[in-house]
Scaffold this motif. Structure first.
Motif, PDB file in Angstrom:
ATOM      1  N   LEU A 321       0.892  -1.408   0.238  1.00 58.40           N
ATOM      2  CA  LEU A 321      -0.111   0.005   0.051  1.00 58.40           C
ATOM      3  C   LEU A 321       0.774   1.257   0.047  1.00 58.40           C
ATOM      4  CD1 LEU A 321      -3.424   0.461   2.010  1.00 58.40           C
ATOM      5  CD2 LEU A 321      -1.886   2.279   1.752  1.00 58.40           C
ATOM      6  N   PRO A 322       2.067   1.367   0.696  1.00 54.58           N
ATOM      7  CA  PRO A 322       2.935   2.546   0.827  1.00 54.58           C
ATOM      8  C   PRO A 322       3.279   3.128  -0.694  1.00 54.58           C
ATOM      9  CG  PRO A 322       3.443   1.419   2.680  1.00 54.58           C
ATOM     10  CD  PRO A 322       2.576   0.468   2.013  1.00 54.58           C
ATOM     11  N   ALA A 323       3.792   2.022  -1.535  1.00 55.66           N
ATOM     12  CA  ALA A 323       4.242   2.308  -2.761  1.00 55.66           C
ATOM     13  C   ALA A 323       3.272   2.506  -3.562  1.00 55.66           C
ATOM     14  CB  ALA A 323       5.182   0.995  -3.365  1.00 55.66           C
ATOM     15  N   LEU A 324       1.958   1.788  -3.675  1.00 57.86           N
ATOM     16  CA  LEU A 324       0.840   2.099  -4.251  1.00 57.86           C
ATOM     17  C   LEU A 324       0.220   3.406  -4.155  1.00 57.86           C
ATOM     18  CD1 LEU A 324      -1.213  -1.457  -4.210  1.00 57.86           C
ATOM     19  CD2 LEU A 324      -0.324   0.159  -6.554  1.00 57.86           C
ATOM     20  N   ALA A 325       0.316   3.831  -2.938  1.00 57.09           N
ATOM     21  CA  ALA A 325      -0.386   5.283  -2.407  1.00 57.09           C
ATOM     22  C   ALA A 325       0.661   6.221  -3.073  1.00 57.09           C
ATOM     23  CB  ALA A 325      -0.423   5.344  -1.007  1.00 57.09           C
TER      24      ALA A 325
END
Length: 467
Positions: A321-325
């Motif tokens: 999620l951090p990279a996607l966000a």
């Protein structure tokens, strides 16, 4: 690669000339690596991140042209400047046609040398920036993720892509099944041919049949000309049948024949047309259950599922999620002409605790909403819709919870009460990907869906090169 980095390679068999060029470049802020031959240069470039290279046209052993070819393979887009004697300018021009960036005649004027090298530096940084932006925006269907489930998906794409096998892509709505199809097509031997996509749920059965197989003039009222179907348009390439679980059983039988006999019959025609397509199908349904319930043909299911690729839902890969966000916020900020500098820890915490029934598509919608409503460059939880902001996670353990727990720990560990920057989130994602791949940079870059040069740029940016 850091914007302050200026790294050059000099390859020449004359030590005095190398010494002179090195002095000029180091005086202009360059870090210089030297090699006395093409063979020595190839031995030393492994692991280097170069902005430019200067190589002599004529050397014993491997000459400049051969080395140019090798460097173009190892460092696609690297600006290579050829060094040549005054009487061999024609050879340098030939080299430029083979991919050289520019040429200089020996002995090179110091100011001219600096000018050409700075032009090469600008070009190199432009290439790096383009790669970075493509990565951020997911251009080209790159899949972002380094958790176990996403690594499995990427490995299957790499292994199955070059084959001619029919692939069945499984996953909930919004997980990125179309991106998997694009990745399989790019990895195939058909990559230079069309990838034609058809959403089987978007059209009624009769219209879908004419879209797939085409029709001839006079086949029905309004058929004033012959129209090729998607099978014919995809000839030599790939046909992606999205949501095939929604297809009418009668049409399923015709798809089965097309797969088995490699022919289709346009509506109104009595002559079958040969086809040469690779089929990739996708569905959010459990086709085995559909077969048991009589809604899907068993023979077609087995014909489609030579290899199945299951995309994990977002709730099973919260570690991504951090990279996607970070990637989505950068892309959506550009799209909406708004700059997002950072997000609050509470904002990230809400994202990590939500179940994401709509998967990545829902995440993108939620982030775009937050950007549009934001009055500052820092996103807070008040910008999230109530179902995300107020969600209370279920206490029961979910499948593959390790990535989710890992990310929650990292998000909770953001220091201080102030905002957590997107850089912090991306840095944590890089660390997680490095650890998951035993700090092997090539595998880490593949897992993140970015180039090795882009990975090196990010590692230097976040001070991770020595970890």
């Amino acid at each position: 690669m850091s914007d302050n980095t200026k790294t050059a390679l000099i390859v020449d068999d004359e030590p005095p000339l190398r010494m002179l060029i090195r002095a000029v470049l180091e005086g202009d802020g360059w870090t210089v690596h030297e090699a006395a031959s093409g063979e020595q240069a190839l031995e030393m470039v492994t692991g280097l991140e170069l902005n430019a290279a200067l190589i002599d046209m004529r050397m014993d052993g491997m000459d400049g042209m051969a080395l140019l070819k090798e460097l173009n393979t190892i460092f696609p887009g690297l600006p290579v400047i050829m060094l040549t004697a005054y009487g061999n300018v024609n050879s340098a021009v030939v080299a430029m046609k083979q991919g050289a960036f520019d040429y200089l005649t020996k002995p090179a004027d110091n100011e001219e040398l600096k000018a050409v090298m700075n032009k090469a530096l600008d070009y190199s940084r432009l290439i790096d920036e383009n790669e970075r932006l493509k990565s951020a925006a997911g251009v080209g269907g790159e899949m972002i993720g380094s958790t176990r489930g996403m690594r499995n998906v990427k490995e299957l794409i790499e292994q199955a892509g070059p084959s001619e096998a029919t692939i069945l892509v499984l996953g909930e709505s919004g997980t990125g099944k179309e991106l998997v199809a694009e990745g399989l097509h790019r990895a195939s031997l058909r990559a230079d041919k069309p990838l034609i996509k058809v959403n089987c749920a978007a059209l009624p059965a009769d219209l879908l049949e004419s879209e797939l197989f085409g029709y001839v003039k006079g086949a029905f009222t309004g058929a004033n000309t012959n129209k090729p179907g998607r099978f014919q348009l995809a000839s030599g390439g790939t046909l992606f049948l999205d949501e095939i679980g929604e297809m009418d059983p009668v049409l399923q039988a015709k798809i089965l024949r097309a797969l088995q006999e490699k022919v289709v019959e346009p509506l109104g025609s009595v002559s079958p047309v040969e086809t040469d397509v690779r089929i990739i199908a996708a569905t959010n349904r459990d086709l085995k259950k559909e077969v048991e319930q009589g809604n899907f043909r068993e023979d077609l299911y087995y014909r489609l599922s030579v290899l199945e690729i299951r995309i994990p839902p977002l709730r099973e890969r919260i570690g991504d999620l951090p990279a996607l966000a970070a990637h989505l916020l950068e892309k959506l900020g550009r799209k909406n002409n708004k700059k997002v500098r950072s997000v609050s820890p509470a904002f990230l915490d809400c994202l990590a605790r939500y179940d994401w029934p709509g998967n990545v598509r829902e995440l993108e919608n939620v982030l775009e909403r937050a950007i549009i409503l934001s009055r500052s460059e820092i996103l807070g939880p008040e910008l999230l819709p109530p179902q995300v902001r107020n969600h209370v996670p279920a206490t029961a353990a979910k499948p593959d919870t390790e990535p989710a727990q890992e990310t929650e720990d990292k998000i909770s560990s953001v220091p201080g009460p102030g905002p957590a920057s997107l850089d912090d989130a991306e840095r944590q994602a890089l660390i997680a990907a490095l650890e998951a791949n035993q700090h092997h940079r090539e595998r880490t870059a593949d897992a993140l869906g970015i180039s090795r040069r882009t990975l090196q740029y990010k590692l230097k940016k976040y001070g991770l090169t020595r970890r």
